[in-house]
Design an enzyme around this catalytic site. Structure first.
Site, PDB file in Angstrom:
ATOM      1  N   SER A  32       0.824  -1.210   0.000  1.00 36.18           N
ATOM      2  CA  SER A  32       0.000   0.000   0.000  1.00 36.18           C
ATOM      3  C   SER A  32       0.859   1.262   0.000  1.00 36.18           C
ATOM      4  O   SER A  32       0.584   2.219  -0.733  1.00 36.18           O
ATOM      5  CB  SER A  32      -0.933   0.000   1.208  1.00 36.18           C
ATOM      6  OG  SER A  32      -1.847  -1.068   1.158  1.00 36.18           O
ATOM      7  N   ARG A  36       1.419   4.336  -3.041  1.00 40.22           N
ATOM      8  CA  ARG A  36       1.239   5.760  -2.774  1.00 40.22           C
ATOM      9  C   ARG A  36       2.528   6.543  -2.988  1.00 40.22           C
ATOM     10  O   ARG A  36       2.498   7.667  -3.505  1.00 40.22           O
ATOM     11  CB  ARG A  36       0.709   5.935  -1.344  1.00 40.22           C
ATOM     12  CG  ARG A  36      -0.752   5.497  -1.221  1.00 40.22           C
ATOM     13  CD  ARG A  36      -1.122   5.115   0.203  1.00 40.22           C
ATOM     14  NE  ARG A  36      -2.549   4.811   0.363  1.00 40.22           N
ATOM     15  CZ  ARG A  36      -3.120   3.651   0.016  1.00 40.22           C
ATOM     16  NH1 ARG A  36      -2.378   2.679  -0.521  1.00 40.22           N
ATOM     17  NH2 ARG A  36      -4.417   3.463   0.199  1.00 40.22           N
ATOM     18  N   SER A 190     -13.921   1.714   2.216  1.00 43.08           N
ATOM     19  CA  SER A 190     -12.722   1.395   1.454  1.00 43.08           C
ATOM     20  C   SER A 190     -11.661   2.474   1.579  1.00 43.08           C
ATOM     21  O   SER A 190     -11.900   3.647   1.291  1.00 43.08           O
ATOM     22  CB  SER A 190     -13.084   1.213  -0.028  1.00 43.08           C
ATOM     23  OG  SER A 190     -11.936   1.217  -0.838  1.00 43.08           O
ATOM     24  N   ASP A 343      -6.852  -7.705   4.624  1.00 41.74           N
ATOM     25  CA  ASP A 343      -6.080  -8.564   3.719  1.00 41.74           C
ATOM     26  C   ASP A 343      -5.702  -9.896   4.362  1.00 41.74           C
ATOM     27  O   ASP A 343      -5.324 -10.837   3.660  1.00 41.74           O
ATOM     28  CB  ASP A 343      -4.804  -7.857   3.264  1.00 41.74           C
ATOM     29  CG  ASP A 343      -5.085  -6.765   2.247  1.00 41.74           C
ATOM     30  OD1 ASP A 343      -6.152  -6.824   1.598  1.00 41.74           O
ATOM     31  OD2 ASP A 343      -4.244  -5.856   2.096  1.00 41.74           O
TER      32      ASP A 343
END
Length: 464
Positions: A32, A36, A190, A343
């Site tokens: 993640s 970014r 989300s 996850d």
């Protein structure tokens, strides 16, 4: 069982002899944060040259590289370091045919993000903030995943976004930027949807207040705040006050806690005692749900030596000792807890199948819209082991204690299912074949190597 395109994983139960104690293993960078950090190169305040160190270079992050190059951003890969340079000549991507699109816009770069929803959604936000005109698309699986969660609030802020195929789905054309300040409400919790809107607001320098129904991973907020963006947060809301931010020339990526969960789970499942240490792990509270749920249930897991990265992430060493002897069941019944381990749900369910008592993982409706319907595929994977598991609309009920068996177990071409199955298999006597299990490369290319480092007997079947 579905057909698979990835090679199988073969796992022989038991731990190899001679594993040191204490044992330290190194795990790849956070997926993640890598997404970014890479996309930060497109922000107006980014330097000409950006270096991202310890990036996760699994398939999900690599899916973003051709899209960046098509926008004129060169990305060079050296080991786990990405060197990102603005102002390069665009490298066009081939357009993937779509039966519902009569003609693709010829004046817009085509950005193919393969199966990575994070790449697609975060890229949509950046484009809507910078005003870069482009088409965002994905593979056949991603084309069926919802995009209206993000597109609708971006349209409220004035973005011109057009669905080129099925409404609410990829491909989409981003034709105009956000320009109306105001307040928007997200329909789902989300983190990708929230991050896309925030990236758009910061890229445009636009004051925006964003209401969200549940607290989920906040890597975008932490990174943007570390870059100087003026963000404020209150219960159920995050707001950007407008103005610029400045991206530093180097961004460091911490170890991915979702990936660290697999060697930790293997260590605990064996239960031979000893200590396992994973250094430089991202200790962001919105990512520690797997460990915190097991800690609450009685597992000996701790966090040591905290620091902070250039991207604003807390880091430290994750320490697991002993096994699961004192753990009787696990329970997830709060949305924030579910999002902190979203996850790791397949892995937590696999661990729960070995525990006495009835475990519950709820508030998980969003899992229906992952790479697979992860409620259904997690249940299918555990059923192949002989576990007593029931899938309901919003979660999984696991009655532990049923005798588990080895054999052939489906991965459903889902990397999280594959790694959960292979991790459970290390604790069972006999051989397990995880069909299509090499799809772990999507997020964790070194999965088998790391599991072998903690004592697993696992290999990729190159003959399949």
């Amino acid at each position: 069982m579905p057909m698979t395109s990835s090679a199988d994983l073969t796992v022989d139960g038991g731990r190899t002899a001679g594993v040191s104690d204490p044992l330290t293993v190194t795990v790849a960078g956070d997926k993640s944060v890598s997404h970014r950090a890479l996309l930060a190169a497109l922000l107006p305040g980014a330097p000409e040259l950006l270096t991202v160190r310890r990036a996760n270079l699994g398939g999900a992050v690599r899916a973003l590289l051709p899209a960046m190059r098509a926008l004129g951003v060169a990305v060079d890969v050296s080991g786990d370091t990405l060197v990102v340079r603005r102002g390069a000549a665009p490298v066009p991507q081939p357009v993937r045919p779509h039966s519902g699109v009569v003609a693709w816009p010829e004046d817009a770069p085509y950005l193919q993000t393969e199966g990575s929803s994070a790449a697609a959604r975060l890229l949509l936000g950046i484009l809507a903030g910078t005003g870069l005109r482009a088409v965002v698309d994905g593979d056949e699986v991603l084309r069926h995943r919802p995009m209206d969660w993000l597109v609708d609030p971006l349209r409220v802020l004035g973005a011109d976004i057009e669905y080129l195929g099925e409404p609410g789905r990829l491909p989409v054309l981003v034709a105009g930027s956000v320009h109306r300040p105001g307040r928007v409400d997200l329909a789902v919790g989300s983190a990708q949807a929230r991050s896309g809107v925030l990236l758009a607001a910061v890229a445009a320098g636009l004051p925006v207040a964003l209401r969200h129904p549940v607290r989920s991973r906040d890597h975008t907020e932490r990174m943007l705040a570390a870059f100087g963006a003026r963000l404020t947060e209150s219960d159920g809301e995050v707001a950007h006050q407008g103005g610029d931010c400045v991206v530093p020339p180097v961004v460091d990526v911490p170890t991915d806690p979702s990936l660290a969960a697999y060697p930790v789970a293997a260590h605990l499942l064996w239960g031979h005692g000893g200590e396992l240490r994973v250094p430089d792990v991202c200790l962001n509270p919105t990512r520690l749900g797997f460990f915190d749920v097991l800690r609450t249930a009685g597992a000996d897991i701790s966090y040591e030596g905290r620091g902070t990265t250039t991207g604003g992430e807390p880091v430290g060493t994750l320490v697991a000792r002993g096994g699961l002897g004192r753990v009787r069941r696990v329970r997830v019944d709060q949305p924030a807890v579910l999002h902190a381990l979203i996850d790791e749900v397949p892995l937590l369910a696999a661990v729960a199948a070995t525990l006495p008592g009835e475990s519950w993982i709820g508030c998980a409706e969003e899992l229906r819209f992952k790479e697979t319907d992860r409620i259904a595929t997690t249940a299918g994977m555990l059923d192949a082991f002989g576990a007593d598991v029931a899938a309901v609309d919003d979660g999984l009920l696991i009655r532990g204690g049923a005798p588990l068996r080895t054999g052939e177990v489906p991965a459903f071409e889902d990397h999280r299912i594959a790694m959960a199955a292979a991790t459970l298999a290390v604790s069972l006597p006999g051989r397990t074949t995880v069909s299509g299990g090499a799809c772990h490369r999507t997020s964790f290319p070194d999965f088998a190597d790391v599991q072998r480092a903690v004592g697993a007997r696992i290999c990729e079947d190159t003959t399949s």
